[in-house]
Design a protein around this motif. Structure first.
Motif, PDB file in Angstrom:
ATOM      1  N   ASP A  57       8.711 -12.331   9.021  1.00  0.00           N
ATOM      2  CA  ASP A  57       8.783 -13.787   9.132  1.00  0.00           C
ATOM      3  C   ASP A  57       9.725 -14.351   8.067  1.00  0.00           C
ATOM      4  O   ASP A  57      10.067 -13.680   7.086  1.00  0.00           O
ATOM      5  CB  ASP A  57       7.394 -14.405   8.942  1.00  0.00           C
ATOM      6  CG  ASP A  57       6.363 -13.842   9.896  1.00  0.00           C
ATOM      7  OD1 ASP A  57       6.716 -13.636  11.076  1.00  0.00           O
ATOM      8  OD2 ASP A  57       5.228 -13.604   9.464  1.00  0.00           O
ATOM      9  N   ARG A  58      10.110 -15.603   8.262  1.00  0.00           N
ATOM     10  CA  ARG A  58      10.914 -16.303   7.272  1.00  0.00           C
ATOM     11  C   ARG A  58      10.294 -17.659   6.963  1.00  0.00           C
ATOM     12  O   ARG A  58       9.740 -18.308   7.853  1.00  0.00           O
ATOM     13  CB  ARG A  58      12.351 -16.504   7.759  1.00  0.00           C
ATOM     14  CG  ARG A  58      13.191 -15.222   7.756  1.00  0.00           C
ATOM     15  CD  ARG A  58      14.670 -15.533   7.905  1.00  0.00           C
ATOM     16  NE  ARG A  58      15.485 -14.363   7.588  1.00  0.00           N
ATOM     17  CZ  ARG A  58      16.760 -14.422   7.262  1.00  0.00           C
ATOM     18  NH1 ARG A  58      17.387 -15.589   7.206  1.00  0.00           N
ATOM     19  NH2 ARG A  58      17.436 -13.323   6.998  1.00  0.00           N
TER      20      ARG A  58
ATOM     21  N   ALA B 132       2.803 -16.476   6.889  1.00  0.00           N
ATOM     22  CA  ALA B 132       4.096 -15.774   6.834  1.00  0.00           C
ATOM     23  C   ALA B 132       3.934 -14.429   6.147  1.00  0.00           C
ATOM     24  O   ALA B 132       3.306 -14.323   5.094  1.00  0.00           O
ATOM     25  CB  ALA B 132       5.129 -16.619   6.098  1.00  0.00           C
TER      26      ALA B 132
ATOM     27  N   ALA C  46      11.320 -23.037  15.399  1.00  0.00           N
ATOM     28  CA  ALA C  46      10.629 -22.885  14.119  1.00  0.00           C
ATOM     29  C   ALA C  46       9.363 -23.738  14.094  1.00  0.00           C
ATOM     30  O   ALA C  46       9.246 -24.729  14.823  1.00  0.00           O
ATOM     31  CB  ALA C  46      11.550 -23.288  12.966  1.00  0.00           C
ATOM     32  N   THR C  47       8.430 -23.361  13.255  1.00  0.00           N
ATOM     33  CA  THR C  47       7.166 -24.094  13.081  1.00  0.00           C
ATOM     34  C   THR C  47       7.265 -24.972  11.848  1.00  0.00           C
ATOM     35  O   THR C  47       7.524 -24.468  10.742  1.00  0.00           O
ATOM     36  CB  THR C  47       5.990 -23.113  12.949  1.00  0.00           C
ATOM     37  OG1 THR C  47       5.872 -22.349  14.144  1.00  0.00           O
ATOM     38  CG2 THR C  47       4.691 -23.861  12.689  1.00  0.00           C
TER      39      THR C  47
ATOM     40  N   THR D 269      15.545 -14.096  13.184  1.00  0.00           N
ATOM     41  CA  THR D 269      14.249 -14.184  13.846  1.00  0.00           C
ATOM     42  C   THR D 269      13.913 -15.638  14.127  1.00  0.00           C
ATOM     43  O   THR D 269      14.425 -16.547  13.477  1.00  0.00           O
ATOM     44  CB  THR D 269      13.132 -13.568  12.973  1.00  0.00           C
ATOM     45  OG1 THR D 269      11.866 -13.731  13.640  1.00  0.00           O
ATOM     46  CG2 THR D 269      13.053 -14.266  11.623  1.00  0.00           C
ATOM     47  N   ARG D 270      13.060 -15.843  15.115  1.00  0.00           N
ATOM     48  CA  ARG D 270      12.548 -17.186  15.398  1.00  0.00           C
ATOM     49  C   ARG D 270      11.115 -17.334  14.890  1.00  0.00           C
ATOM     50  O   ARG D 270      10.469 -18.341  15.132  1.00  0.00           O
ATOM     51  CB  ARG D 270      12.609 -17.464  16.908  1.00  0.00           C
ATOM     52  CG  ARG D 270      14.042 -17.629  17.431  1.00  0.00           C
ATOM     53  CD  ARG D 270      14.711 -18.848  16.807  1.00  0.00           C
ATOM     54  NE  ARG D 270      16.083 -19.039  17.265  1.00  0.00           N
ATOM     55  CZ  ARG D 270      17.165 -18.675  16.572  1.00  0.00           C
ATOM     56  NH1 ARG D 270      17.018 -18.071  15.411  1.00  0.00           N
ATOM     57  NH2 ARG D 270      18.368 -18.890  17.051  1.00  0.00           N
ATOM     58  N   SER D 271      10.618 -16.317  14.198  1.00  0.00           N
ATOM     59  CA  SER D 271       9.292 -16.396  13.584  1.00  0.00           C
ATOM     60  C   SER D 271       9.451 -17.042  12.214  1.00  0.00           C
ATOM     61  O   SER D 271       9.528 -16.366  11.180  1.00  0.00           O
ATOM     62  CB  SER D 271       8.674 -15.003  13.461  1.00  0.00           C
ATOM     63  OG  SER D 271       7.352 -15.092  12.984  1.00  0.00           O
ATOM     64  N   VAL D 272       9.545 -18.367  12.216  1.00  0.00           N
ATOM     65  CA  VAL D 272       9.981 -19.123  11.036  1.00  0.00           C
ATOM     66  C   VAL D 272       9.005 -20.253  10.743  1.00  0.00           C
ATOM     67  O   VAL D 272       8.577 -20.980  11.650  1.00  0.00           O
ATOM     68  CB  VAL D 272      11.391 -19.712  11.266  1.00  0.00           C
ATOM     69  CG1 VAL D 272      11.748 -20.726  10.186  1.00  0.00           C
ATOM     70  CG2 VAL D 272      12.425 -18.597  11.318  1.00  0.00           C
TER      71      VAL D 272
ATOM     72  N   ALA E  93       7.636 -11.508   3.676  1.00  0.00           N
ATOM     73  CA  ALA E  93       8.403 -12.571   4.318  1.00  0.00           C
ATOM     74  C   ALA E  93       9.691 -12.841   3.551  1.00  0.00           C
ATOM     75  O   ALA E  93       9.764 -12.656   2.335  1.00  0.00           O
ATOM     76  CB  ALA E  93       7.575 -13.849   4.400  1.00  0.00           C
TER      77      ALA E  93
ATOM     78  N   THR F 244      -5.115 -21.908  15.536  1.00  0.00           N
ATOM     79  CA  THR F 244      -4.538 -21.707  14.204  1.00  0.00           C
ATOM     80  C   THR F 244      -5.582 -21.953  13.129  1.00  0.00           C
ATOM     81  O   THR F 244      -5.673 -21.205  12.151  1.00  0.00           O
ATOM     82  CB  THR F 244      -3.329 -22.629  14.001  1.00  0.00           C
ATOM     83  OG1 THR F 244      -2.311 -22.292  14.953  1.00  0.00           O
ATOM     84  CG2 THR F 244      -2.757 -22.504  12.599  1.00  0.00           C
TER      85      THR F 244
END
Length: 398
Positions: free
Chosen positions: A127-128, A123, A205-206, A173-176, A151, A258
Motif C-alpha cells: 500500500d501507499r 496501510a 485512492a481512499t 498501485t491503486r491501494s492508496v 507501506a 471498515t
C-alpha cells in the motif's frame, strides 16, 4: 554515548527559562469562561484555547458529566473489547454516524490515538500513504507505523491537489490512502476538500479527512466535508473531542465493514482502556448542543474575522486564515517569545508555537463563541498599545 545522553544534552527549555521567556505548560486556575481565565492568580483574556463553541462550561454538558459519573463511576475499567465497553460509547457512536452521515463510527480514548490507530492498520505491505506536507503529527506517526509494516509513505504539497494528482498518476498501485487535516490548526487554513475528492476518485485512492478543528464550526457543525458539499464522497473521517466537543477522546467514521475491521484490528483501540464515562458523556452532550445550533453560524467565526481585520489594520501579520484561528507571525523565536510574554503581562494569553512546529514563529490565537465584542476590543486595545514595542521587531512599516 548512552541512550539518555541526548536528554542530558537538551538545554533549550532551561535556556529559555533563564531569560524569562518560557511560555509552555502554564498552570491555569479554574475553567476558562466567557473568554477569561486565571493564570498565576491574575485574570487574563484567553485567546489560546480550541474550545470553539465554548461548551466546556455549558450547563447541559456539565450536567451530563455529573450524571454519568454518578451512574458509571470514573473509569470504563478496561479495554472496550473485553470489559470496558459501555452503552454510553455505543450511543455516542450511533449519534456520531447519524449526524455526520456515515454508516458507523468507532470511539477511541484520544484523538491522537484515533489517527494513529486508523492509518497504521489500514496501510501495510503493497500500500501507499500520501500525506499533506503539513498533516497533523498523529497522521504522520500513523504513517510511520504503516511504513514499518511495509507501506510506502509519500508527501504532497500543502493544500496542493495538483501535486497529489501528479504523484498518484505515477503510482504503481491503486491501494492508496490519502490523508489531510480538514482545518490546519496552527495556521487556520481549510483543506481543498472538493479538489482532493476529485483527485482521489479519479485515481481510485481512499481519502481520510481529519476534521478535528472543523467539526462544530463549519458545515452546520458537520465540518469541512459538508462545507465543501462532499458529504457521502469522503470514505474516512476522523475527529477529536477536545476541540468543539469540549471533551477528550476521538472517533473515526466510515462504512460499517471498515469500522468492524478497525474495531478488531486497531491496536490503539484494542489495547487502550475505554473512554471514561465523563468524557463520553461530555462529547455526547456537546454533539447534541452543536446539532441544536446547526442553523446558526458560530460566533467564533465572526469573532475571529473581527479580530483578524483589527490586527491587520494595526500592521500585524495575520493573513491566510479562514477559521477561528488567527496566526500572528514573527521573524524569529526571540521576537515571538518576547511578544507572548509581554502580552501575558498585560492580561492577554496567546499560544507560542514550539520552534519545531512547521508554521514558523507565530502566536496562535483562537476565538470561541464566548468572545464578545467587549472581550475582543479589550484584546485589540492591548495589541494597539503594544504596537510600537512589537511591530518593529517583525515587520518593518512602509
Amino acid at each position: 554515548m548512552d541512550l539518555l545522553e541526548k536528554c542530558r544534552a537538551y538545554t533549550w527549555a532551561d535556556e529559555v527559562r533563564d531569560v524569562g521567556l518560557y511560555p509552555y505548560y502554564p498552570a491555569f486556575q479554574g475553567p476558562a469562561e466567557g473568554g477569561q481565565a486565571v493564570l498565576d492568580g491574575s485574570e487574563v483574556l484567553m485567546l489560546g484555547g480550541s474550545n470553539y463553541r465554548a461548551l466546556s462550561s455549558n450547563p447541559q454538558v456539565i450536567g451530563a458529566v455529573q450524571d454519568a459519573v454518578a451512574l458509571y463511576g470514573t473509569s470504563a475499567g478496561g479495554s472496550r473489547m473485553l470489559n470496558g465497553n459501555l452503552d454510553l460509547h455505543e450511543e455516542l457512536e450511533a449519534d456520531l454516524a447519524d449526524f455526520f452521515g456515515f454508516e458507523a463510527a468507532l470511539v477511541f480514548a484520544a484523538g491522537y490515538l484515533t489517527n494513529l490507530g486508523v492509518v497504521s492498520v489500514l496501510a501495510g505491505v503493497g500500500d501507499r500513504v500520501y500525506l499533506d506536507e503539513k498533516a497533523h503529527p498523529s497522521l504522520v506517526d500513523g504513517a510511520r507505523l504503516a511504513k514499518a509494516a511495509g507501506a510506502g509513505v509519500h508527501w504532497f504539497g500543502h493544500g496542493d491537489p495538483g501535486d497529489l494528482a501528479r504523484q498518484l498518476a505515477a503510482a504503481p498501485t491503486r491501494s492508496v490512502l490519502v490523508a489531510t487535516d480538514g482545518v490546519f490548526s496552527m495556521e487556520g487554513v481549510l483543506a481543498p476538500v472538493a479538489e482532493l475528492v476529485a483527485v482521489c476518485e479519479e485515481y481510485g485512492a481512499t481519502l481520510l479527512v481529519d476534521d478535528a478543528d472543523g467539526v462544530g464550526v463549519f458545515g452546520r457543525g458537520r465540518g469541512v466535508i459538508e462545507q465543501a458539499g462532499m458529504q457521502g464522497r469522503v470514505p474516512l473521517m476522523t475527529l477529536s473531542f477536545s476541540k468543539a466537543l469540549a471533551s477528550q477522546g476521538g472517533a473515526v467514521l466510515a462504512d460499517a465493514q471498515t469500522i468492524s475491521f478497525l474495531r478488531h484490528n486497531s491496536r490503539p483501540q484494542i489495547f487502550s482502556a475505554g473512554l471514561s464515562p465523563a468524557d463520553t458523556a461530555a462529547a455526547h452532550a456537546s454533539l447534541r448542543e452543536i446539532h441544536r445550533r446547526a442553523g446558526a453560524e458560530p460566533d467564533a467565526l465572526s469573532a475571529a474575522e473581527y479580530l483578524r481585520r483589527a490586527l491587520d489594520a494595526l500592521g500585524f501579520d495575520v493573513a491566510g486564515s479562514a477559521s477561528p484561528v488567527v496566526p500572528v507571525r514573527f521573524p524569529d523565536q526571540t521576537a515571538m517569545l518576547s511578544a507572548q510574554r509581554v502580552l501575558v503581562d498585560h492580561g492577554v494569553y496567546t499560544n507560542a508555537l514550539l520552534p519545531s512546529a512547521h508554521e514558523g514563529y507565530q502566536l496562535r490565537i483562537a476565538c470561541t463563541d464566548a468572545h464578545t465584542p467587549d472581550t475582543l476590543e479589550a484584546a485589540i486595545g492591548v495589541f494597539a498599545s503594544l504596537r510600537e514595542d512589537l511591530l518593529p521587531r517583525y515587520r518593518p512599516t512602509a
